[in-house]
Design an enzyme around this catalytic site. Structure first.
Site, PDB file in Angstrom:
ATOM      1  CG  ASP A 227      -1.754   1.210   1.410  1.00 25.31           C
ATOM      2  OD1 ASP A 227      -2.346   1.645   0.404  1.00 25.31           O
ATOM      3  OD2 ASP A 227      -1.850   1.757   2.529  1.00 25.31           O
ATOM      4  CB  SER A 228       0.167   4.792  -0.497  1.00 25.60           C
ATOM      5  OG  SER A 228      -0.961   4.815   0.361  1.00 25.60           O
TER       6      SER A 228
ATOM      7  N   GLY B 273      -2.974   8.902  -3.482  1.00 26.65           N
ATOM      8  CA  GLY B 273      -4.223   9.454  -4.030  1.00 26.65           C
ATOM      9  C   GLY B 273      -4.065  10.802  -4.702  1.00 26.65           C
TER      10      GLY B 273
ATOM     11  CB  CYS C  20      -3.122   0.854  -2.339  1.00 33.73           C
ATOM     12  SG  CYS C  20      -3.223   2.602  -2.744  1.00 33.73           S
TER      13      CYS C  20
ATOM     14  CD  GLU D 253      -0.608   6.185   6.542  1.00 29.32           C
ATOM     15  OE1 GLU D 253       0.423   5.524   6.644  1.00 29.32           O
ATOM     16  OE2 GLU D 253      -1.582   5.806   5.877  1.00 29.32           O
TER      17      GLU D 253
ATOM     18  CB  CYS E 179      -9.710   4.614   0.505  1.00 24.60           C
ATOM     19  SG  CYS E 179      -8.138   5.073   1.268  1.00 24.60           S
TER      20      CYS E 179
ATOM     21  CG  HIS F   7      -5.668   4.835   4.657  1.00 26.18           C
ATOM     22  ND1 HIS F   7      -5.075   4.364   3.514  1.00 26.18           N
ATOM     23  CD2 HIS F   7      -4.662   5.351   5.413  1.00 26.18           C
ATOM     24  CE1 HIS F   7      -3.779   4.581   3.566  1.00 26.18           C
ATOM     25  NE2 HIS F   7      -3.498   5.175   4.713  1.00 26.18           N
TER      26      HIS F   7
HETATM   27  N1  DGL Z   1      -4.842   3.237   0.885  1.00 27.60           N
HETATM   28  C1  DGL Z   1      -4.941   4.037  -0.315  1.00 27.60           C
HETATM   29  C2  DGL Z   1      -6.107   3.561  -1.173  1.00 27.60           C
HETATM   30  O1  DGL Z   1      -6.678   2.508  -0.916  1.00 27.60           O
HETATM   31  C3  DGL Z   1      -5.158   5.497  -0.059  1.00 27.60           C
HETATM   32  C4  DGL Z   1      -4.102   6.262   0.562  1.00 27.60           C
HETATM   33  C5  DGL Z   1      -3.336   7.143  -0.381  1.00 27.60           C
HETATM   34  O2  DGL Z   1      -3.863   8.087  -0.993  1.00 27.60           O
HETATM   35  O3  DGL Z   1      -2.162   6.889  -0.485  1.00 27.60           O
HETATM   36  O4  DGL Z   1      -6.469   4.189  -2.117  1.00 27.60           O
END
Ligand code: DGL
Length: 267
Positions: free
Chosen positions: A12-13, A45, A75, A155, A187, A189
């Site tokens: 993931d990011s 994102g 992600c 985050e 997302c 998160h």
């Molecule tokens: N976890 C990322 C997603 O599912 C979002 C976080 C980001 O923008 O890096 O899109």
């Protein structure tokens, strides 16, 4: 030829994908996870599709070098920008799972007429949920909204407080959401603020996220390919591309238990 004893790579990011990693570990306790959070580039994102593709290719190469039999793109921003490219480059070397298709599949099984989608700018601008949902159910009305403040907020561990609820309430007051039957948390998160989202709506809205359905997809694909690990031999490993104390502290929120992050200088 992959072996069942090889690990599963999850990336993931940042540390949002730990919600997916945790669901996989619960569903498949014999599997070993190598997690990579690209905290140096968070948030994805707000990045261009080209930049996201570049990051994803490099991270997938790293996970393949670690011997992963499967890579889970945990992600949505990465899944929407880079999944096809990852398959083009690496499909011979490992199995790949994204977080979009399992969620779309789960929605398709329900009889909704109108759903909402919240996600990062990259995911919404890619139009992937519109496209995939209309492919499986052409009559479904889909109302999408980019909610870019949510991932960095979560985050930072900024959840279940007055400020986070005020941001969430402002987004969810979107007029297009007044008559939705379901809201997709597109997302990785967002499962962390699921309760606040459910509490916001005064009419019945089913809130759906990708964690469990992705874990099921992982189990299915490994099973179909004879790659379910019969016995876990090594501990999970969790890497980040940039280490800060605050990431370490927030991981418990995402993973449900304390984990040790290792800094890996991939860039
Ligand atoms: N976890 C990322 C997603 O599912 C979002 C976080 C980001 O923008 O890096 O899109």
């Amino acid at each position: 030829m992959a072996l069942a004893s090889q690990p599963i790579g999850v990336f993931d990011s940042g540390i949002g994908g730990l919600t997916v990693a945790n669901a996989i570990v619960k569903k498949l306790p014999n599997e070993e996870i190598i997690y990579f959070g690209d905290t140096a580039h968070l948030p994805y994102g707000d990045k261009s599709a080209d930049a996201i593709r570049y990051y994803c290719l490099r991270i997938s190469k790293f996970l393949l070098d670690q011997g992963c039999k499967m890579i889970v793109v945990a992600c949505n921003s990465a899944s929407s920008a880079a999944y096809d490219v990852l398959l083009d480059f690496f499909r011979e070397q490992a199995l790949f799972v994204n977080v979009v298709d399992p969620l779309v599949g789960a929605v398709a099984k329900k009889g909704f007429d109108r759903v909402g989608v919240i996600a990062t700018k990259a995911t919404i601008q890619s139009g992937i949920y519109h496209k995939q949902l209309h492919r499986v159910r052409p009559s479904l009305e889909v109302e999408s909204l980019a909610t870019p403040l949510l991932a960095p907020m979560i985050e930072e561990g900024f959840v279940h407080n007055q400020a986070s609820r005020a941001i969430l309430d402002t987004y969810l007051a979107h007029p297009g959401f007044s008559d939705i039957e379901a809201l997709l948390l597109a997302c990785t998160h967002y499962p962390l603020i699921r309760q606040d989202i459910e509490d916001y709506f005064t009419h019945p809205v089913e809130v759906l996220d990708s964690t469990l359905v992705v874990a099921e997809e992982v189990a299915q694909k490994l099973g179909d390919n004879g790659l379910l690990n019969p016995q876990k031999r090594h501990p999970h490993r969790f890497y980040v591309s940039d280490y800060t104390q605050s990431f370490e502290e927030t991981t418990r929120l995402f993973y449900g238990e304390a984990i040790q992050l290792e800094h890996y200088q991939i860039w």
